[in-house]
Motif scaffolding. Structure first.
Motif, mmCIF file in Angstrom:
data_model
loop_
_atom_site.group_PDB
_atom_site.id
_atom_site.type_symbol
_atom_site.label_atom_id
_atom_site.label_comp_id
_atom_site.label_asym_id
_atom_site.label_seq_id
_atom_site.Cartn_x
_atom_site.Cartn_y
_atom_site.Cartn_z
ATOM 1 N N ASN A 218 0.676 -1.328 -0.131
ATOM 2 C CA ASN A 218 -0.191 0.291 0.110
ATOM 3 C C ASN A 218 1.037 1.235 0.378
ATOM 4 N N PHE A 219 0.303 2.228 0.152
ATOM 5 C CA PHE A 219 1.468 3.906 -0.229
ATOM 6 C C PHE A 219 2.051 3.828 0.955
ATOM 7 N N ALA A 220 1.261 3.291 2.400
ATOM 8 C CA ALA A 220 2.245 3.990 3.309
ATOM 9 C C ALA A 220 3.194 2.355 2.937
ATOM 10 N N GLU A 221 3.311 1.638 2.966
ATOM 11 C CA GLU A 221 3.919 0.377 2.991
ATOM 12 C C GLU A 221 5.633 1.289 1.421
ATOM 13 N N GLY A 222 4.593 1.670 0.521
ATOM 14 C CA GLY A 222 6.020 2.178 -0.548
ATOM 15 C C GLY A 222 7.083 2.981 -0.059
ATOM 16 N N ARG A 223 6.094 4.112 0.963
ATOM 17 C CA ARG A 223 6.851 5.070 1.332
ATOM 18 C C ARG A 223 8.342 4.463 2.582
ATOM 19 N N MET A 224 8.110 3.288 3.464
ATOM 20 C CA MET A 224 8.823 3.310 4.280
ATOM 21 C C MET A 224 10.068 1.677 3.154
ATOM 22 N N LEU A 225 9.347 1.934 2.222
ATOM 23 C CA LEU A 225 10.080 1.262 1.433
ATOM 24 C C LEU A 225 11.529 2.217 0.782
ATOM 25 N N LYS A 226 10.578 3.353 0.316
ATOM 26 C CA LYS A 226 11.208 4.423 -0.849
ATOM 27 C C LYS A 226 12.456 4.772 0.968
ATOM 28 N N GLN A 227 12.087 4.937 1.878
ATOM 29 C CA GLN A 227 12.552 5.488 3.163
ATOM 30 C C GLN A 227 13.952 4.275 3.166
ATOM 31 N N TYR A 228 13.919 3.128 3.542
ATOM 32 C CA TYR A 228 15.113 2.513 3.602
ATOM 33 C C TYR A 228 15.686 2.349 2.595
ATOM 34 N N ALA A 229 15.274 2.791 0.888
ATOM 35 C CA ALA A 229 16.065 2.606 0.086
ATOM 36 C C ALA A 229 16.892 3.519 0.346
ATOM 37 N N LEU A 230 16.299 5.226 0.308
ATOM 38 C CA LEU A 230 17.386 5.694 0.993
ATOM 39 C C LEU A 230 18.277 5.926 1.752
ATOM 40 N N THR A 231 17.914 5.021 2.925
ATOM 41 C CA THR A 231 18.934 4.917 4.119
ATOM 42 C C THR A 231 19.916 4.412 3.629
ATOM 43 N N VAL A 232 19.324 3.282 3.083
ATOM 44 C CA VAL A 232 20.623 1.969 2.406
ATOM 45 C C VAL A 232 21.654 3.244 1.255
ATOM 46 N N LEU A 233 21.332 3.557 0.141
ATOM 47 C CA LEU A 233 21.688 4.317 -0.254
ATOM 48 C C LEU A 233 22.290 5.030 0.255
ATOM 49 N N ASN A 234 22.209 6.022 1.304
ATOM 50 C CA ASN A 234 23.208 6.764 1.620
ATOM 51 C C ASN A 234 24.197 6.311 2.888
ATOM 52 N N ASN A 235 23.472 4.831 3.199
ATOM 53 C CA ASN A 235 24.984 3.889 3.859
ATOM 54 C C ASN A 235 25.683 3.750 2.595
ATOM 55 N N TYR A 236 25.781 3.384 1.806
ATOM 56 C CA TYR A 236 26.306 2.888 0.910
ATOM 57 C C TYR A 236 27.350 4.176 0.898
ATOM 58 N N PHE A 237 26.813 4.931 0.599
ATOM 59 C CA PHE A 237 27.863 6.673 0.025
ATOM 60 C C PHE A 237 28.933 7.191 1.297
ATOM 61 N N ILE A 238 28.374 6.856 1.948
ATOM 62 C CA ILE A 238 28.805 6.888 3.449
ATOM 63 C C ILE A 238 30.304 5.606 3.076
ATOM 64 N N ASP A 239 30.112 4.188 3.425
ATOM 65 C CA ASP A 239 30.760 3.562 3.121
ATOM 66 C C ASP A 239 31.864 3.936 2.337
ATOM 67 N N CYS A 240 31.376 4.579 1.221
ATOM 68 C CA CYS A 240 32.405 4.679 0.119
ATOM 69 C C CYS A 240 33.544 5.534 -0.024
ATOM 70 N N ILE A 241 32.676 6.937 1.062
ATOM 71 C CA ILE A 241 33.849 8.015 1.219
ATOM 72 C C ILE A 241 35.194 7.099 2.123
ATOM 73 N N GLU A 242 34.170 6.507 3.776
ATOM 74 C CA GLU A 242 35.311 6.147 4.393
ATOM 75 C C GLU A 242 36.052 4.980 3.466
ATOM 76 N N GLU A 243 35.659 4.881 2.359
ATOM 77 C CA GLU A 243 36.959 3.223 2.388
ATOM 78 C C GLU A 243 38.521 4.719 1.455
#
Length: 182
Positions: A126-151
């Protein structure tokens, strides 16, 4: 990890989980088919399903960004993964009912050429679950880029420590150009 459970009385439901693996720098998507339904408690179970009722797939950060884009634009995003052992396709798109969007649909299909098996999974959000998935995906992308910068910083620091600076050899035969333009 983000998990969704969608059992139904027809015993055709699915569960889906999304989990980021820092070592792989990828998002793993796991599906499992519903194994039973309890009419008294109106609940389903997903335990005890055999390997034919499970599937997983590794998503790159580009594919994860495509999923975010599909949610933001109510568009479609899909891709194909092919190996010697299996082919996997997935699609994320608007979930339509009676001509109106009621959420999002996510499907994954795997064809294992060595085993000769085909697996299909689909789950609605549903739309709320889609919003949760989007936020999770954005958090994963953010963490990925933080990891890349740290490396990158760690790599640069190690290389900077290895570089030795020494004065260039003195050349007594150099001419000095005192006519420097200003």
């Amino acid at each position: 990890m983000l998990q969704f459970y969608k059992p139904n009385p027809r015993n055709t439901g699915s569960a889906c989980s999304f989990s980021y693996n820092k070592n792989d720098k990828a998002l793993w998507v796991n599906f499992i088919k519903q194994s039973s339904w309890n009419g008294q408690t109106k609940s389903g179970t997903f335990k005890g399903s055999g390997p034919e009722k499970k599937a997983n797939s590794k998503f790159s950060v580009t594919e994860l960004a495509g999923l975010v884009h599909a949610i933001e634009t109510n568009g479609d995003y899909g891709n194909f993964h092919g190996t010697k052992e299996r082919n996997t396709t997935f699609k994320f798109c608007p979930y339509m009912r009676d001509g109106s969007q009621v959420g999002y649909s996510f499907s994954l299909n795997q064809n294992n050429t060595q085993e000769g098996t085909k697996k299909s999974f689909i789950i609605g959000f549903n739309f709320a679950e889609g919003r949760m998935l989007k936020q999770y995906a954005l958090t994963v992308l953010n963490n990925y880029f933080i990891d890349c910068i740290e490396e990158s910083q760690s790599y640069n620091k190690k290389n900077d420590e290895k570089v030795e600076t020494s004065a260039p050899p003195k050349d007594n035969n150099q001419e000095v150009d005192l006519d420097v333009p200003w």
